[in-house]
Design a protein around this motif. Structure first.
Motif, PDB file in Angstrom:
ATOM      1  N   THR A   5       0.863  -1.173   0.000  1.00  0.00           N
ATOM      2  CA  THR A   5       0.000   0.000   0.000  1.00  0.00           C
ATOM      3  C   THR A   5       0.900   1.223   0.000  1.00  0.00           C
ATOM      4  O   THR A   5       1.843   1.300   0.786  1.00  0.00           O
ATOM      5  CB  THR A   5      -0.923   0.029   1.224  1.00  0.00           C
ATOM      6  OG1 THR A   5      -1.725  -1.151   1.230  1.00  0.00           O
ATOM      7  CG2 THR A   5      -1.818   1.257   1.196  1.00  0.00           C
ATOM      8  N   ASP A  62      -1.292  -1.390  -3.745  1.00  0.00           N
ATOM      9  CA  ASP A  62      -2.519  -0.692  -3.355  1.00  0.00           C
ATOM     10  C   ASP A  62      -2.211   0.772  -3.102  1.00  0.00           C
ATOM     11  O   ASP A  62      -1.141   1.117  -2.575  1.00  0.00           O
ATOM     12  CB  ASP A  62      -3.099  -1.294  -2.066  1.00  0.00           C
ATOM     13  CG  ASP A  62      -3.799  -2.618  -2.335  1.00  0.00           C
ATOM     14  OD1 ASP A  62      -4.252  -2.818  -3.467  1.00  0.00           O
ATOM     15  OD2 ASP A  62      -3.857  -3.446  -1.411  1.00  0.00           O
ATOM     16  N   THR A  70      -9.433   2.361  -1.408  1.00  0.00           N
ATOM     17  CA  THR A  70      -8.198   1.672  -1.787  1.00  0.00           C
ATOM     18  C   THR A  70      -8.362   1.058  -3.169  1.00  0.00           C
ATOM     19  O   THR A  70      -9.350   0.387  -3.450  1.00  0.00           O
ATOM     20  CB  THR A  70      -7.861   0.568  -0.768  1.00  0.00           C
ATOM     21  OG1 THR A  70      -7.673   1.159   0.519  1.00  0.00           O
ATOM     22  CG2 THR A  70      -6.584  -0.165  -1.176  1.00  0.00           C
ATOM     23  N   GLU A  72      -6.251  -0.954  -6.509  1.00  0.00           N
ATOM     24  CA  GLU A  72      -5.071  -1.694  -6.950  1.00  0.00           C
ATOM     25  C   GLU A  72      -4.532  -1.090  -8.238  1.00  0.00           C
ATOM     26  O   GLU A  72      -5.301  -0.769  -9.143  1.00  0.00           O
ATOM     27  CB  GLU A  72      -5.428  -3.160  -7.178  1.00  0.00           C
ATOM     28  CG  GLU A  72      -4.242  -4.016  -7.610  1.00  0.00           C
ATOM     29  CD  GLU A  72      -4.644  -5.454  -7.868  1.00  0.00           C
ATOM     30  OE1 GLU A  72      -4.435  -6.291  -6.990  1.00  0.00           O
ATOM     31  OE2 GLU A  72      -5.196  -5.719  -8.964  1.00  0.00           O
TER      32      GLU A  72
END
Length: 269
Positions: A5, A62, A70, A72
């Motif tokens: 992330t 992410d 969130t 991808e």
């Protein structure tokens, strides 16, 4: 499945609106889709082509958008992005970004030429911090090269040392022309032999040159690193002083190479 992330940021690129990138495990990663869309190309097709390249590193990560959701994204590292842009067909991108791509490809071509044929390349726009980092690397490599004294050809070693000194000073290497590294690939490039021809005939050419070198000097040639078949590989390295050995081998081998193995418009000479 995503691996990381990260927080996206816009990286300025002259002549464009910039590209989206993030730091993933301390490594700069560029979001691939926005780049492809900026170029005006089909994302799915470009992603599939990129994944088929041996030099490409493609990963998922992410990111949290401005709306708090969130998402991808597919990302590429700096090396992959540079290679991707350098190998694109300039006539297939949007007209407004074409000048930027053409300029990048011209600079990439100059850098590759300097790396393979002059021992290295230095970006004239490099920052002080970047040059300092290069100087540190150069010092470490000089220390390593000092250990090779007596183990490799003196001319080859001198060329390497001169190059590292130049890198440390932020200058182009000052290398005597006759001491410049010469490999079978360099020689065949100069004769106009294409990639297919080199894959077929480089080994035979190399064996002939190495045999003559051993007979003349009673020792093995030095080594250099060249990018061959998708990877950096050690190859026998000579200098321009040894060009006569290459010409001797070429006289035996060159006439046997069919026209299809030469770059278009060139023939054996």
């Amino acid at each position: 499945m995503t691996d990381h992330t990260a927080q996206l940021a816009t990286i300025p690129v002259a002549g464009t609106a910039g590209i989206l990138g993030a730091k993933v495990d301390g490594k700069a990663i560029a979001a691939f889709r926005p780049i492809v869309e900026m170029l005006g190309m089909a994302y799915s097709a470009q992603l599939q082509k990129l994944k088929s390249k041996s030099w490409a590193t493609v990963s998922n990560f992410d990111t949290v958008g401005a709306d708090g959701k969130t998402r991808e994204m597919v990302g590429v590292d700096r090396k992959t992005l540079t290679m991707y842009l350098a190998t694109l067909d300039e006539n297939r991108v949007k007209e407004e970004v074409r000048p930027v791509l053409v300029a990048l490809q011209a600079e990439a071509a100059d850098a590759l030429d300097a790396y393979f044929h002059e021992g290295g390349a230095i970006n004239p726009n490099a920052t002080v911090d970047q040059l300092d980092a290069l100087a540190t690397k150069a010092a470490q490599r000089l220390q390593l090269l000092s250990l090779a004294k007596g183990m490799v050809d003196d001319c080859w070693l001198e060329t390497k040392v001169r190059h590292q000194l130049a890198v440390g000073l932020g200058e182009e290497p000052d290398i005597e022309p006759l001491k410049r590294t010469l490999t079978v690939s360099d020689f065949l490039d100069g004769k106009g032999v294409n990639d297919r021809g080199q894959r077929k005939f480089a080994s035979s050419m190399g064996a002939l040159v190495k045999k003559s070198y051993r007979e003349l000097h009673n020792k093995e040639p030095g080594q250099a690193i060249r990018f061959i078949n998708g990877a950096d590989r050690p190859v026998a390295a000579y200098t321009e002083r040894d060009r006569a050995l290459f010409e001797k081998a070429w006289a035996l081998l060159g006439s046997a190479i069919e026209p299809e193995f030469f770059t278009k418009g060139l023939v054996a000479s």
